[in-house]
Design a protein around this motif. Structure first.
Motif, PDB file in Angstrom:
ATOM      1  N   LEU A 143      -8.164  19.456  12.929  1.00 48.52           N
ATOM      2  CA  LEU A 143      -8.978  18.347  12.424  1.00 48.52           C
ATOM      3  C   LEU A 143      -8.519  17.936  11.026  1.00 48.52           C
ATOM      4  CD1 LEU A 143     -12.504  19.557  13.628  1.00 48.52           C
ATOM      5  CD2 LEU A 143     -11.130  17.703  14.606  1.00 48.52           C
ATOM      6  N   ALA A 144      -8.252  18.933  10.177  1.00 46.31           N
ATOM      7  CA  ALA A 144      -7.761  18.637   8.827  1.00 46.31           C
ATOM      8  C   ALA A 144      -6.387  17.965   8.896  1.00 46.31           C
ATOM      9  CB  ALA A 144      -7.681  19.920   8.004  1.00 46.31           C
ATOM     10  N   LEU A 145      -5.519  18.464   9.766  1.00 44.57           N
ATOM     11  CA  LEU A 145      -4.189  17.876   9.943  1.00 44.57           C
ATOM     12  C   LEU A 145      -4.301  16.416  10.355  1.00 44.57           C
ATOM     13  CD1 LEU A 145      -1.073  18.152  10.204  1.00 44.57           C
ATOM     14  CD2 LEU A 145      -1.462  18.971  12.541  1.00 44.57           C
ATOM     15  N   THR A 146      -5.190  16.136  11.277  1.00 41.20           N
ATOM     16  CA  THR A 146      -5.397  14.759  11.735  1.00 41.20           C
ATOM     17  C   THR A 146      -5.839  13.863  10.580  1.00 41.20           C
ATOM     18  OG1 THR A 146      -5.983  15.579  13.936  1.00 41.20           O
ATOM     19  CG2 THR A 146      -6.640  13.324  13.393  1.00 41.20           C
ATOM     20  N   ALA A 147      -6.778  14.343   9.768  1.00 39.36           N
ATOM     21  CA  ALA A 147      -7.249  13.555   8.628  1.00 39.36           C
ATOM     22  C   ALA A 147      -6.126  13.321   7.618  1.00 39.36           C
ATOM     23  CB  ALA A 147      -8.433  14.257   7.955  1.00 39.36           C
ATOM     24  N   PHE A 148      -5.350  14.360   7.334  1.00 33.50           N
ATOM     25  CA  PHE A 148      -4.239  14.201   6.387  1.00 33.50           C
ATOM     26  C   PHE A 148      -3.198  13.214   6.920  1.00 33.50           C
ATOM     27  CE2 PHE A 148      -5.440  18.461   4.549  1.00 33.50           C
ATOM     28  CZ  PHE A 148      -5.715  17.992   3.273  1.00 33.50           C
ATOM     29  N   ILE A 149      -2.916  13.262   8.217  1.00 36.96           N
ATOM     30  CA  ILE A 149      -1.946  12.334   8.809  1.00 36.96           C
ATOM     31  C   ILE A 149      -2.463  10.897   8.715  1.00 36.96           C
ATOM     32  CG2 ILE A 149      -0.910  11.587  10.998  1.00 36.96           C
ATOM     33  CD1 ILE A 149      -0.579  14.596  11.682  1.00 36.96           C
ATOM     34  N   ILE A 150      -3.733  10.691   9.026  1.00 34.11           N
ATOM     35  CA  ILE A 150      -4.323   9.344   8.932  1.00 34.11           C
ATOM     36  C   ILE A 150      -4.234   8.829   7.502  1.00 34.11           C
ATOM     37  CG2 ILE A 150      -6.491   8.045   9.069  1.00 34.11           C
ATOM     38  CD1 ILE A 150      -7.200   9.861  11.507  1.00 34.11           C
ATOM     39  N   ILE A 151      -4.609   9.661   6.534  1.00 37.37           N
ATOM     40  CA  ILE A 151      -4.552   9.247   5.133  1.00 37.37           C
ATOM     41  C   ILE A 151      -3.110   8.963   4.720  1.00 37.37           C
ATOM     42  CG2 ILE A 151      -4.940  10.005   2.737  1.00 37.37           C
ATOM     43  CD1 ILE A 151      -7.431  11.530   3.842  1.00 37.37           C
ATOM     44  N   PHE A 152      -2.178   9.788   5.169  1.00 32.38           N
ATOM     45  CA  PHE A 152      -0.764   9.564   4.826  1.00 32.38           C
ATOM     46  C   PHE A 152      -0.275   8.231   5.386  1.00 32.38           C
ATOM     47  CE2 PHE A 152       3.782   9.736   5.448  1.00 32.38           C
ATOM     48  CZ  PHE A 152       4.231  10.222   4.226  1.00 32.38           C
ATOM     49  N   ILE A 153      -0.547   7.980   6.652  1.00 36.13           N
ATOM     50  CA  ILE A 153      -0.086   6.733   7.278  1.00 36.13           C
ATOM     51  C   ILE A 153      -0.707   5.515   6.591  1.00 36.13           C
ATOM     52  CG2 ILE A 153      -0.205   5.350   9.401  1.00 36.13           C
ATOM     53  CD1 ILE A 153       0.127   8.039  10.945  1.00 36.13           C
ATOM     54  N   LEU A 154      -2.011   5.567   6.347  1.00 37.68           N
ATOM     55  CA  LEU A 154      -2.671   4.450   5.669  1.00 37.68           C
ATOM     56  C   LEU A 154      -2.130   4.262   4.252  1.00 37.68           C
ATOM     57  CD1 LEU A 154      -6.332   5.032   6.899  1.00 37.68           C
ATOM     58  CD2 LEU A 154      -4.804   3.151   7.552  1.00 37.68           C
ATOM     59  N   SER A 155      -1.869   5.359   3.569  1.00 35.12           N
ATOM     60  CA  SER A 155      -1.311   5.278   2.215  1.00 35.12           C
ATOM     61  C   SER A 155       0.095   4.699   2.241  1.00 35.12           C
ATOM     62  CB  SER A 155      -1.283   6.666   1.563  1.00 35.12           C
ATOM     63  OG  SER A 155      -2.579   7.163   1.414  1.00 35.12           O
ATOM     64  N   PHE A 156       0.875   5.062   3.243  1.00 37.83           N
ATOM     65  CA  PHE A 156       2.230   4.522   3.375  1.00 37.83           C
ATOM     66  C   PHE A 156       2.187   3.013   3.619  1.00 37.83           C
ATOM     67  CE2 PHE A 156       5.975   3.391   5.917  1.00 37.83           C
ATOM     68  CZ  PHE A 156       6.972   3.741   5.019  1.00 37.83           C
ATOM     69  N   ILE A 157       1.315   2.589   4.509  1.00 35.38           N
ATOM     70  CA  ILE A 157       1.172   1.153   4.781  1.00 35.38           C
ATOM     71  C   ILE A 157       0.729   0.428   3.509  1.00 35.38           C
ATOM     72  CG2 ILE A 157      -0.177  -0.570   6.059  1.00 35.38           C
ATOM     73  CD1 ILE A 157      -0.279   1.526   8.382  1.00 35.38           C
ATOM     74  N   LEU A 158      -0.231   1.009   2.810  1.00 31.01           N
ATOM     75  CA  LEU A 158      -0.720   0.426   1.563  1.00 31.01           C
ATOM     76  C   LEU A 158       0.400   0.347   0.529  1.00 31.01           C
ATOM     77  CD1 LEU A 158      -3.168  -0.613  -0.046  1.00 31.01           C
ATOM     78  CD2 LEU A 158      -3.654   1.763  -0.640  1.00 31.01           C
ATOM     79  N   TRP A 159       1.187   1.391   0.418  1.00 29.41           N
ATOM     80  CA  TRP A 159       2.304   1.426  -0.524  1.00 29.41           C
ATOM     81  C   TRP A 159       3.326   0.343  -0.202  1.00 29.41           C
ATOM     82  CZ3 TRP A 159       7.485   3.067   0.426  1.00 29.41           C
ATOM     83  CH2 TRP A 159       8.263   3.202  -0.717  1.00 29.41           C
ATOM     84  N   LYS A 160       3.659   0.205   1.094  1.00 27.17           N
ATOM     85  CA  LYS A 160       4.620  -0.825   1.513  1.00 27.17           C
ATOM     86  C   LYS A 160       4.098  -2.226   1.192  1.00 27.17           C
ATOM     87  CE  LYS A 160       7.757  -0.607   4.222  1.00 27.17           C
ATOM     88  NZ  LYS A 160       9.166  -0.848   4.058  1.00 27.17           N
ATOM     89  N   ARG A 161       2.844  -2.493   1.501  1.00 25.80           N
ATOM     90  CA  ARG A 161       2.275  -3.832   1.263  1.00 25.80           C
ATOM     91  C   ARG A 161       2.169  -4.137  -0.228  1.00 25.80           C
ATOM     92  NH1 ARG A 161      -2.092  -4.763   6.116  1.00 25.80           N
ATOM     93  NH2 ARG A 161      -0.547  -4.530   7.778  1.00 25.80           N
ATOM     94  N   THR A 162       1.845  -3.135  -1.013  1.00 16.93           N
ATOM     95  CA  THR A 162       1.770  -3.334  -2.466  1.00 16.93           C
ATOM     96  C   THR A 162       3.160  -3.581  -3.035  1.00 16.93           C
ATOM     97  OG1 THR A 162      -0.204  -1.943  -2.588  1.00 16.93           O
ATOM     98  CG2 THR A 162       1.013  -2.281  -4.642  1.00 16.93           C
ATOM     99  N   LYS A 163       4.127  -2.841  -2.538  1.00 17.81           N
ATOM    100  CA  LYS A 163       5.519  -3.020  -2.987  1.00 17.81           C
ATOM    101  C   LYS A 163       6.019  -4.427  -2.627  1.00 17.81           C
ATOM    102  CE  LYS A 163       9.968  -0.736  -2.505  1.00 17.81           C
ATOM    103  NZ  LYS A 163      10.724   0.273  -1.813  1.00 17.81           N
ATOM    104  N   GLU A 164       5.705  -4.900  -1.432  1.00 17.86           N
ATOM    105  CA  GLU A 164       6.132  -6.239  -0.988  1.00 17.86           C
ATOM    106  C   GLU A 164       5.488  -7.336  -1.855  1.00 17.86           C
ATOM    107  OE1 GLU A 164       4.983  -6.273   3.108  1.00 17.86           O
ATOM    108  OE2 GLU A 164       6.673  -5.003   3.715  1.00 17.86           O
ATOM    109  N   ARG A 165       4.234  -7.143  -2.237  1.00 19.50           N
ATOM    110  CA  ARG A 165       3.538  -8.133  -3.063  1.00 19.50           C
ATOM    111  C   ARG A 165       4.109  -8.213  -4.468  1.00 19.50           C
ATOM    112  NH1 ARG A 165      -2.235  -9.834  -2.840  1.00 19.50           N
ATOM    113  NH2 ARG A 165      -2.475 -10.381  -0.679  1.00 19.50           N
ATOM    114  N   ASN A 166       4.617  -7.089  -4.952  1.00 19.96           N
ATOM    115  CA  ASN A 166       5.125  -7.041  -6.324  1.00 19.96           C
ATOM    116  C   ASN A 166       6.577  -7.475  -6.432  1.00 19.96           C
ATOM    117  OD1 ASN A 166       2.655  -6.215  -7.279  1.00 19.96           O
ATOM    118  ND2 ASN A 166       3.139  -4.057  -7.090  1.00 19.96           N
ATOM    119  N   GLU A 167       7.256  -7.722  -5.319  1.00 24.01           N
ATOM    120  CA  GLU A 167       8.663  -8.117  -5.364  1.00 24.01           C
ATOM    121  C   GLU A 167       8.809  -9.606  -5.529  1.00 24.01           C
ATOM    122  OE1 GLU A 167      10.530  -6.486  -1.877  1.00 24.01           O
ATOM    123  OE2 GLU A 167      10.561  -4.501  -2.744  1.00 24.01           O
TER     124      GLU A 167
END
Length: 144
Positions: free
Chosen positions: A120-144
Protein backbone atom coordinates in the motif's frame (compact mmCIF):
# COMPACT_ATOMS: atom_id res chain seq x y z
CA UNK A 1 -11.60 33.47 -18.93
CA UNK A 2 -8.52 31.52 -17.93
CA UNK A 3 -8.85 27.81 -17.64
CA UNK A 4 -7.79 26.35 -14.34
CA UNK A 5 -4.13 25.38 -14.42
CA UNK A 6 -3.99 21.56 -14.67
CA UNK A 7 -0.90 21.60 -12.48
CA UNK A 8 -3.06 22.60 -9.54
CA UNK A 9 -5.17 19.45 -9.93
CA UNK A 10 -2.08 17.27 -10.26
CA UNK A 11 -0.57 18.77 -7.12
CA UNK A 12 -3.87 18.28 -5.29
CA UNK A 13 -4.01 14.61 -6.35
CA UNK A 14 -0.48 14.04 -5.02
CA UNK A 15 -1.40 15.74 -1.74
CA UNK A 16 -4.64 13.72 -1.45
CA UNK A 17 -2.67 10.50 -2.01
CA UNK A 18 -0.31 11.40 0.82
CA UNK A 19 -3.18 12.26 3.18
CA UNK A 20 -4.90 8.95 2.45
CA UNK A 21 -1.61 7.11 3.07
CA UNK A 22 -1.06 8.93 6.37
CA UNK A 23 -4.57 8.17 7.60
CA UNK A 24 -4.19 4.57 6.41
CA UNK A 25 -1.00 4.09 8.40
CA UNK A 26 -2.57 5.70 11.45
CA UNK A 27 -5.60 3.44 11.08
CA UNK A 28 -3.41 0.34 11.10
CA UNK A 29 -1.32 1.45 14.09
CA UNK A 30 -3.83 3.32 16.25
CA UNK A 31 -7.14 1.58 15.55
CA UNK A 32 -6.09 -1.93 14.52
CA UNK A 33 -3.18 -1.77 17.00
CA UNK A 34 -0.59 -3.12 14.53
CA UNK A 35 2.85 -2.17 15.81
CA UNK A 36 4.99 -0.77 12.97
CA UNK A 37 8.30 -2.45 12.25
CA UNK A 38 11.49 -0.46 11.64
CA UNK A 39 11.02 -0.27 7.87
CA UNK A 40 7.42 0.88 8.38
CA UNK A 41 8.79 3.77 10.42
CA UNK A 42 11.17 4.74 7.60
CA UNK A 43 8.26 4.72 5.17
CA UNK A 44 6.26 6.92 7.54
CA UNK A 45 9.20 9.31 7.88
CA UNK A 46 9.20 9.69 4.10
CA UNK A 47 5.40 9.84 3.66
CA UNK A 48 4.17 12.07 6.48
CA UNK A 49 5.94 15.28 5.38
CA UNK A 50 4.15 15.11 2.01
CA UNK A 51 0.86 16.01 3.71
CA UNK A 52 2.40 19.24 4.93
CA UNK A 53 4.75 20.27 2.11
CA UNK A 54 2.36 19.41 -0.71
CA UNK A 55 -0.47 21.12 1.16
CA UNK A 56 1.59 24.28 1.51
CA UNK A 57 2.61 24.04 -2.17
CA UNK A 58 -1.09 23.93 -3.14
CA UNK A 59 -1.85 27.06 -1.11
CA UNK A 60 1.07 29.09 -2.50
CA UNK A 61 0.91 27.45 -5.95
CA UNK A 62 4.57 26.41 -5.84
CA UNK A 63 4.90 23.77 -8.52
CA UNK A 64 8.68 23.57 -8.10
CA UNK A 65 8.02 21.28 -5.14
CA UNK A 66 7.71 18.50 -7.72
CA UNK A 67 11.48 18.01 -7.90
CA UNK A 68 11.71 17.47 -4.15
CA UNK A 69 8.63 15.27 -4.01
CA UNK A 70 10.07 13.12 -6.82
CA UNK A 71 13.26 12.60 -4.82
CA UNK A 72 11.47 11.81 -1.54
CA UNK A 73 8.90 9.54 -3.18
CA UNK A 74 11.70 7.79 -5.11
CA UNK A 75 13.40 7.01 -1.80
CA UNK A 76 10.04 5.84 -0.44
CA UNK A 77 9.64 3.54 -3.44
CA UNK A 78 13.02 1.95 -2.73
CA UNK A 79 12.29 1.41 0.97
CA UNK A 80 8.77 0.08 0.32
CA UNK A 81 9.91 -2.20 -2.49
CA UNK A 82 12.67 -3.64 -0.30
CA UNK A 83 10.20 -4.12 2.56
CA UNK A 84 7.68 -5.79 0.25
CA UNK A 85 10.39 -8.11 -1.10
CA UNK A 86 11.29 -9.07 2.49
CA UNK A 87 7.69 -10.19 2.88
CA UNK A 88 7.10 -11.90 -0.45
CA UNK A 89 10.42 -13.26 -1.75
CA UNK A 90 11.06 -16.53 0.13
CA UNK A 91 14.86 -16.25 0.05
CA UNK A 92 14.79 -12.76 1.54
CA UNK A 93 12.03 -13.57 4.03
CA UNK A 94 13.86 -16.64 5.31
CA UNK A 95 17.16 -14.79 5.72
CA UNK A 96 15.81 -11.46 7.02
CA UNK A 97 17.11 -10.29 10.34
CA UNK A 98 14.66 -9.14 12.95
CA UNK A 99 14.91 -5.39 12.82
CA UNK A 100 13.18 -4.67 16.12
CA UNK A 101 10.35 -6.02 18.24
CA UNK A 102 8.31 -6.64 15.09
CA UNK A 103 9.94 -8.54 12.21
CA UNK A 104 9.94 -6.65 8.91
CA UNK A 105 8.96 -9.87 7.12
CA UNK A 106 5.73 -10.12 9.13
CA UNK A 107 2.43 -9.50 7.35
CA UNK A 108 -0.43 -8.01 9.35
CA UNK A 109 -2.61 -8.03 6.24
CA UNK A 110 -2.38 -10.10 3.06
CA UNK A 111 -5.39 -9.13 1.00
CA UNK A 112 -5.83 -11.11 -2.23
CA UNK A 113 -2.53 -12.83 -1.49
CA UNK A 114 -0.34 -9.83 -2.41
CA UNK A 115 -1.62 -6.61 -0.82
CA UNK A 116 0.34 -5.92 2.36
CA UNK A 117 0.99 -2.68 4.21
CA UNK A 118 4.33 -2.07 2.41
CA UNK A 119 2.52 -2.72 -0.90
CA UNK A 120 0.00 0.00 0.00
CA UNK A 121 2.84 2.39 0.86
CA UNK A 122 4.64 1.45 -2.38
CA UNK A 123 1.50 2.21 -4.36
CA UNK A 124 1.15 5.63 -2.71
CA UNK A 125 4.81 6.48 -3.32
CA UNK A 126 4.52 5.43 -6.98
CA UNK A 127 1.39 7.57 -7.46
CA UNK A 128 3.08 10.58 -5.85
CA UNK A 129 6.22 10.03 -7.95
CA UNK A 130 4.29 9.81 -11.22
CA UNK A 131 2.17 12.87 -10.41
CA UNK A 132 5.28 14.78 -9.35
CA UNK A 133 7.04 13.82 -12.58
CA UNK A 134 4.10 15.01 -14.67
CA UNK A 135 3.98 18.22 -12.63
CA UNK A 136 7.72 18.72 -13.08
CA UNK A 137 7.48 18.21 -16.85
CA UNK A 138 4.55 20.64 -17.22
CA UNK A 139 6.26 23.26 -15.06
CA UNK A 140 9.47 22.89 -17.05
CA UNK A 141 7.55 23.27 -20.35
CA UNK A 142 5.83 26.44 -19.09
CA UNK A 143 9.12 28.01 -18.08
CA UNK A 144 10.84 27.40 -21.44
Amino acid sequence: MDKKDSRESILFAAWATSVIAVFGSLYFSEIRQYEPCELCWYQRILMYPFSLILGIAIVIKDYRISLYSMILSGLGILVSLYHYCLQKVPFLADNADTCGRVPCSGQYINWLGFITIPFLALTAFIIIFILSFILWKRTKERNE
